[in-house]
Design an enzyme around this catalytic site. Sequence first.
Site, short mmCIF file in Angstrom:
data_model
loop_
_atom_site.label_atom_id
_atom_site.label_comp_id
_atom_site.label_asym_id
_atom_site.label_seq_id
_atom_site.Cartn_x
_atom_site.Cartn_y
_atom_site.Cartn_z
N SER A 53 0.83 -1.21 0.00
CA SER A 53 0.00 0.00 0.00
C SER A 53 0.87 1.26 0.00
O SER A 53 0.43 2.31 -0.47
CB SER A 53 -0.93 0.01 1.22
OG SER A 53 -0.19 0.03 2.43
N HIS A 77 -9.85 -2.30 -15.11
CA HIS A 77 -8.98 -2.01 -13.96
C HIS A 77 -9.54 -0.77 -13.27
O HIS A 77 -9.30 0.36 -13.69
CB HIS A 77 -7.54 -1.81 -14.45
CG HIS A 77 -6.95 -3.06 -15.01
ND1 HIS A 77 -6.23 -3.96 -14.27
CD2 HIS A 77 -7.03 -3.58 -16.27
CE1 HIS A 77 -5.87 -4.98 -15.02
NE2 HIS A 77 -6.34 -4.77 -16.24
N GLN A 84 -11.14 9.23 -22.25
CA GLN A 84 -11.10 8.57 -23.55
C GLN A 84 -11.76 9.39 -24.65
O GLN A 84 -12.75 10.09 -24.42
CB GLN A 84 -11.79 7.20 -23.46
CG GLN A 84 -11.69 6.39 -24.76
CD GLN A 84 -12.23 4.98 -24.60
OE1 GLN A 84 -12.69 4.58 -23.53
NE2 GLN A 84 -12.20 4.21 -25.67
N SER A 86 -14.09 10.38 -27.45
CA SER A 86 -15.52 10.07 -27.50
C SER A 86 -16.02 9.90 -28.92
O SER A 86 -15.91 10.82 -29.74
CB SER A 86 -16.33 11.19 -26.81
OG SER A 86 -17.71 10.98 -26.98
N GLN A 87 -16.59 8.74 -29.21
CA GLN A 87 -17.21 8.54 -30.52
C GLN A 87 -18.56 9.24 -30.61
O GLN A 87 -19.11 9.38 -31.71
CB GLN A 87 -17.39 7.05 -30.81
CG GLN A 87 -16.11 6.35 -31.21
CD GLN A 87 -16.35 4.92 -31.67
OE1 GLN A 87 -17.39 4.32 -31.36
NE2 GLN A 87 -15.41 4.37 -32.39
N ARG A 88 -19.08 9.69 -29.50
CA ARG A 88 -20.35 10.44 -29.55
C ARG A 88 -20.16 11.79 -30.21
O ARG A 88 -21.08 12.30 -30.86
CB ARG A 88 -20.90 10.64 -28.13
CG ARG A 88 -21.50 9.42 -27.48
CD ARG A 88 -22.27 9.84 -26.24
NE ARG A 88 -23.42 10.66 -26.57
CZ ARG A 88 -24.12 11.37 -25.68
NH1 ARG A 88 -23.74 11.38 -24.41
NH2 ARG A 88 -25.15 12.10 -26.05
N LEU A 162 1.21 2.96 -8.39
CA LEU A 162 2.17 1.90 -8.70
C LEU A 162 1.69 0.52 -8.29
O LEU A 162 1.99 -0.48 -8.96
CB LEU A 162 3.51 2.21 -8.03
CG LEU A 162 4.20 3.51 -8.45
CD1 LEU A 162 5.61 3.57 -7.88
CD2 LEU A 162 4.22 3.69 -9.96
N ARG A 163 0.94 0.43 -7.22
CA ARG A 163 0.41 -0.88 -6.81
C ARG A 163 -0.59 -1.41 -7.84
O ARG A 163 -0.55 -2.58 -8.22
CB ARG A 163 -0.25 -0.76 -5.44
CG ARG A 163 -0.71 -2.09 -4.85
CD ARG A 163 -1.46 -1.85 -3.55
NE ARG A 163 -1.71 -3.07 -2.81
CZ ARG A 163 -2.42 -3.13 -1.70
NH1 ARG A 163 -2.95 -2.02 -1.21
NH2 ARG A 163 -2.62 -4.27 -1.07
N ARG A 172 -2.10 -8.48 -17.52
CA ARG A 172 -2.17 -8.17 -18.95
C ARG A 172 -0.91 -8.51 -19.73
O ARG A 172 -0.90 -8.40 -20.96
CB ARG A 172 -2.51 -6.70 -19.14
CG ARG A 172 -3.82 -6.27 -18.49
CD ARG A 172 -4.98 -7.13 -18.94
NE ARG A 172 -6.25 -6.66 -18.38
CZ ARG A 172 -7.43 -7.19 -18.65
NH1 ARG A 172 -7.52 -8.23 -19.47
NH2 ARG A 172 -8.53 -6.70 -18.11
#
Length: 227
Positions: A53, A77, A84, A86-88, A162-163, A172
Site C-alpha cells: 500500500s 482495472h 477517452q 468520445s465517438q459520440r 504503482l500498486r 495483462r
Amino acid sequence: MEIIKPRIIVDGPPSYEKMLSKIESAGRICYQSEPKGDPEKFIRGIINSGHTSVIEHEFLSFKIICSRGVTHELVRHRIASYSQESQRYVNYEKKNGVQFIDPIQFSKPTKESAILFNIWSEACLYSEQTYDHMIKLGAKPQEARLVLNNSCKTQIEMTLDLRSLQNFFKLRCAKDADAPMKEIAIPMLKYCQDKYPVFFSDIKYDTDFEKDYIPDWKTYISEHNYD
C-alpha cells in the site's frame, strides 16, 4: 481508411529519484525510522514483505492509442483514472476518415494470416463507408458510430498508482492475456522495468510473445515531458 500501429506516450513521467524519495518517506512513517543507506533496498524490503500500500503514493500516466476493443479491457482495472476519445462527439467523416488499429493476431507471414487480414480490412473499409454514408444522410456521430467495429482507433489517458500498475502488468502481460492487450502492456512493462526497476523488475511476462511479435519495445513508446 487508415490502418495504424498502437503506441503509448508516458505522460509527464516523474524522475526515479523523486519517486524513491517520496515512497521511502511514506514508508518510514509507518516505522518511525530515519532515512539511511539505499532507498531502493528499503523499498524492496517493503514490497517483498507485502506492505505494497506504501507504493500507492506514486503513480504513472499513459496516453494509449489502441483499438476500442483493448480499451474495453483497460477500463476493467477500476483503481485507475481514464479520459477517452468520445465517438459520440468526434465526427470521423470530417476528420479525414476512420483509423483502425493493425491487428497483431494476423501479422505472421503465413497464408492463413494474410487471408484473415484481408477479411478484416474489408470489414473495416465497409464499416467506414457505411459510417460516412450515415453522416451524409444526417446521422449524428453518436448514431453513426454504431456501425464501427472494435478495431476502430481510440485514444485513452490512463493513470494508475504503482500498486495498481503492478496488478495490471501481472494480468495483462501473462501468457493467457489477449494478444492486442499484450502488444500494449508488454512495452509499458519493459519501459517501467527500465526506468523504475525496484517497483517492476520482478514482474514476469510472456517472453515468447515478445520474441515473436515485439522485437523492439522502444518503437511503441515515447515520453511527453512538461518541463
